[in-house]
Design an enzyme around this catalytic site. Structure first.
Site, PDB file in Angstrom:
ATOM      1  N   SER A   7      48.290  56.618   1.049  1.00 12.58           N
ATOM      2  CA  SER A   7      48.631  57.655   0.074  1.00 12.58           C
ATOM      3  C   SER A   7      47.443  57.854  -0.849  1.00 12.58           C
ATOM      4  O   SER A   7      46.693  56.906  -1.137  1.00 12.58           O
ATOM      5  CB  SER A   7      49.846  57.222  -0.756  1.00 12.58           C
ATOM      6  OG  SER A   7      50.027  58.089  -1.873  1.00 12.58           O
ATOM      7  N   TYR A  37      55.109  51.313  -5.015  1.00  6.48           N
ATOM      8  CA  TYR A  37      54.767  52.020  -3.781  1.00  6.48           C
ATOM      9  C   TYR A  37      53.257  52.020  -3.551  1.00  6.48           C
ATOM     10  O   TYR A  37      52.767  51.682  -2.466  1.00  6.48           O
ATOM     11  CB  TYR A  37      55.296  53.450  -3.872  1.00  6.48           C
ATOM     12  CG  TYR A  37      54.821  54.384  -2.792  1.00  6.48           C
ATOM     13  CD1 TYR A  37      55.370  54.341  -1.521  1.00  6.48           C
ATOM     14  CD2 TYR A  37      53.833  55.330  -3.059  1.00  6.48           C
ATOM     15  CE1 TYR A  37      54.934  55.211  -0.517  1.00  6.48           C
ATOM     16  CE2 TYR A  37      53.391  56.199  -2.072  1.00  6.48           C
ATOM     17  CZ  TYR A  37      53.948  56.137  -0.809  1.00  6.48           C
ATOM     18  OH  TYR A  37      53.510  56.999   0.163  1.00  6.48           O
TER      19      TYR A  37
END
Length: 255
Positions: free
Chosen positions: A147, A160
């Site tokens: 990400s 995350y």
């Protein structure tokens, strides 16, 4: 067994969102495709159908990547499908895509939320790949999905994002240690994308969408088909000399 001349790619979490587009673009690149799904069986079947319409073979298998105790049985199931559906005994590309997010402030993130992120994002890419090695072809490709949040930081994504930072390190170690089998390992790090990830906030919250677009050089947030083609490229022989790289596919956000 004599392997089919068509290469097989496996995409975890391929029933929707980014994984769906990855699967379809891998098929367009000439791969037969195995996708996994956790609960959305009908959506997974629709992806399979769309790939078969293109003239490629495809199957969907259930897998909860957070349950590492199921990996051995899953790999056995993949072997069975390779023989019965694909006329093959190996996969040639593995895309570790399946995932979900936690949106919570650092100070209020629970241990259960943290452990879920470890299991889904970090343990899965480590141990599922490990279990797949006997049926991953020499000279094959692994793509791990990270990400943009592993490079830049927004509040409430700590649990995350740090898993994705771990994924980026894992990719380099896998590339180093699997190089003797000529297996390439790369990371794709999407930016903000209009999918149902995180409750669909980027897609559905106009203010958030506009804010992210304003921070992006190309002036918009991402769409699923911005990502799949990059993954398909990395899985293909076109990328035969690309290894241990992190490619951020984010339109130039927070440059």
């Amino acid at each position: 067994m004599t392997s089919s001349s068509t290469k097989v790619a496996l995409v975890t979490g391929g029933s929707r969102g980014l994984g769906k587009d990855m699967a379809i673009q891998l098929a367009q690149k000439g791969f037969d495709v195995i996708i996994t799904y956790q609960s959305k069986e009908s959506a997974a079947k629709a992806v399979v159908d769309s790939i078969r319409v293109m003239g490629k073979k495809a199957v969907a298998l259930p897998l909860d990547v957070s349950q590492s105790s199921t990996y051995e049985a899953f790999v056995a199931q993949v072997q069975d499908k390779l023989a019965s559906e694909f006329g093959n005994d190996k996969i040639h590309a593995l895309v570790n895509n399946a995932g979900t997010g936690v949106y919570a402030a650092f100070e209020s993130t629970t241990e259960a939320q943290f452990d879920e992120m470890v299991n889904i994002h970090l343990k899965a890419a480590f141990f599922l790949t490990q279990k797949m090695l006997p049926i991953l072809s020499d000279g094959g490709s692994i793509v791990n999905i990270s990400s943009g949040l592993a490079r830049f930081s927004y509040p409430n994504y700590a649990a995350y994002a740090i898993m994705k930072a771990g994924i980026e390190s894992l990719s380099r170690y896998q590339a180093l240690e699997l190089g003797n089998r000529k297996i390439r390992v790369n990371t794709v790090a999407p930016g903000a994308i209009e999918t149902d990830f995180g409750g669909g906030a980027v897609r559905d919250n106009k203010d958030l969408n506009a804010m992210l677009a304003a921070q992006t050089a190309l002036g918009r947030v991402g769409l699923p088909d911005d990502i799949g083609g990059v993954v398909a490229f990395l899985c293909s022989d076109d990328a035969k000399w690309v290894n241990a790289q992190r490619i951020e596919v984010a339109g130039g956000v927070n440059i």
